[in-house]
Design a protein around this motif. Sequence first.
Motif, PDB file in Angstrom:
ATOM      1  N   GLU A 101     -11.073   5.506  -7.388  1.00 12.74           N
ATOM      2  CA  GLU A 101     -11.048   4.085  -7.046  1.00 12.74           C
ATOM      3  C   GLU A 101     -12.450   3.600  -6.682  1.00 12.74           C
ATOM      4  N   GLN A 102     -13.212   4.426  -5.958  1.00 17.40           N
ATOM      5  CA  GLN A 102     -14.577   4.053  -5.608  1.00 17.40           C
ATOM      6  C   GLN A 102     -15.466   3.941  -6.842  1.00 17.40           C
ATOM      7  N   LEU A 107      -6.318   4.310  -8.929  1.00 24.34           N
ATOM      8  CA  LEU A 107      -5.825   5.397  -8.086  1.00 24.34           C
ATOM      9  C   LEU A 107      -5.013   6.395  -8.899  1.00 24.34           C
ATOM     10  N   TRP A 120      -8.876   8.356  -4.189  1.00 24.88           N
ATOM     11  CA  TRP A 120      -9.891   7.521  -3.532  1.00 24.88           C
ATOM     12  C   TRP A 120     -11.222   7.601  -4.274  1.00 24.88           C
ATOM     13  N   LEU A 124      -4.644  12.304  -2.494  1.00 28.86           N
ATOM     14  CA  LEU A 124      -5.175  11.021  -2.039  1.00 28.86           C
ATOM     15  C   LEU A 124      -6.701  11.001  -2.078  1.00 28.86           C
ATOM     16  N   TRP A 156       0.827  -1.204   0.000  1.00 29.25           N
ATOM     17  CA  TRP A 156       0.000   0.000   0.000  1.00 29.25           C
ATOM     18  C   TRP A 156       0.860   1.252   0.000  1.00 29.25           C
TER      19      TRP A 156
END
Length: 309
Positions: free
Chosen positions: A240-241, A246, A237, A233, A55
């Motif tokens: 990505e959702q 990313l 995010w 970030l 990560w």
Amino acid sequence: MTSLDFALIYLLAAVFGVVLFRSLKLPSMLGYLIVGVIVGPHVLGMIHTSANVRWLAELGVVFLMFVIGLEFNLPRLRAMRRHVLGLGLLQVVLTMAIGTLGILALRWLMPDLWQLSWQGALALSGVLVMSSTAIVVKLLAERLEIDTEHGKRVIGVLLFQDLAVVPLLILIPSLSAHHNDMAETLLLAMLKAAAVVALLLTGGQRLMKFWLTIVARFRSEELFVLNLLLVTLGLAWVTEQAGLSLALGAFIAGMLVSETPYKQHVEAEIRPFHDLLLGLFFITIGMALDWHEVLRHWQLVLVLVTIPV
């Protein structure tokens, strides 16, 4: 192994790899990969990969794409739409078609080593389509080729590949079963992804300028850097959702920031983060390579490396 031991091994391996390969006039990225193989679990076993390490390494790619996004503002991206939608689409479709046929041909030529159904061939060709954004962009940046004509084309293809992740993530699992609503699910997912990207690019520009202006009024470098981390970030995010990568969200964040008066200041503040984390990403990739499997199936590996190149 303590956290300090872990950090020292990573730093020592990174420094040694960069110094050695730079002295040989080779890319530092190669040094990161090689030392990752050496200190990884399949050679010396000094460090074992974990979810936390992977990560953290992924953040390097995020910040790399943010910096690249700073160089590609919205007018420039519109000028590149032929590369993204034209060349990118052509690359994905042709590579999947040729890859699927080639993989099925391997089944006929090497029946003892290679047995794969057409569903497996199609899924594997979808993997073959994708490129490592981090590796390709890093090489272009080291050679100062991002602003060249071929550099723009490569970036356009990489962006379309990130967009193609959505249909591939839906298509590949559906190959193992019969789904009557697969087309509907695929269409809805692509519409959702397109809506998210369009919303970020159209409404995000003014919002980004407004927010950075407010933050800059406090005249705090610490607050400004924290805000950059939050924005990068946060948008990563969001994408990505929506089923995207990313890296695409970070790229969009960089483009939005490039439209503000704070572009140069942002570049100076964010660069140390992405350089450090990107090195960690390449070391982690090297750690994942199992040389025992490579030697055990060296004939198949040689064929699968040679034919695509």
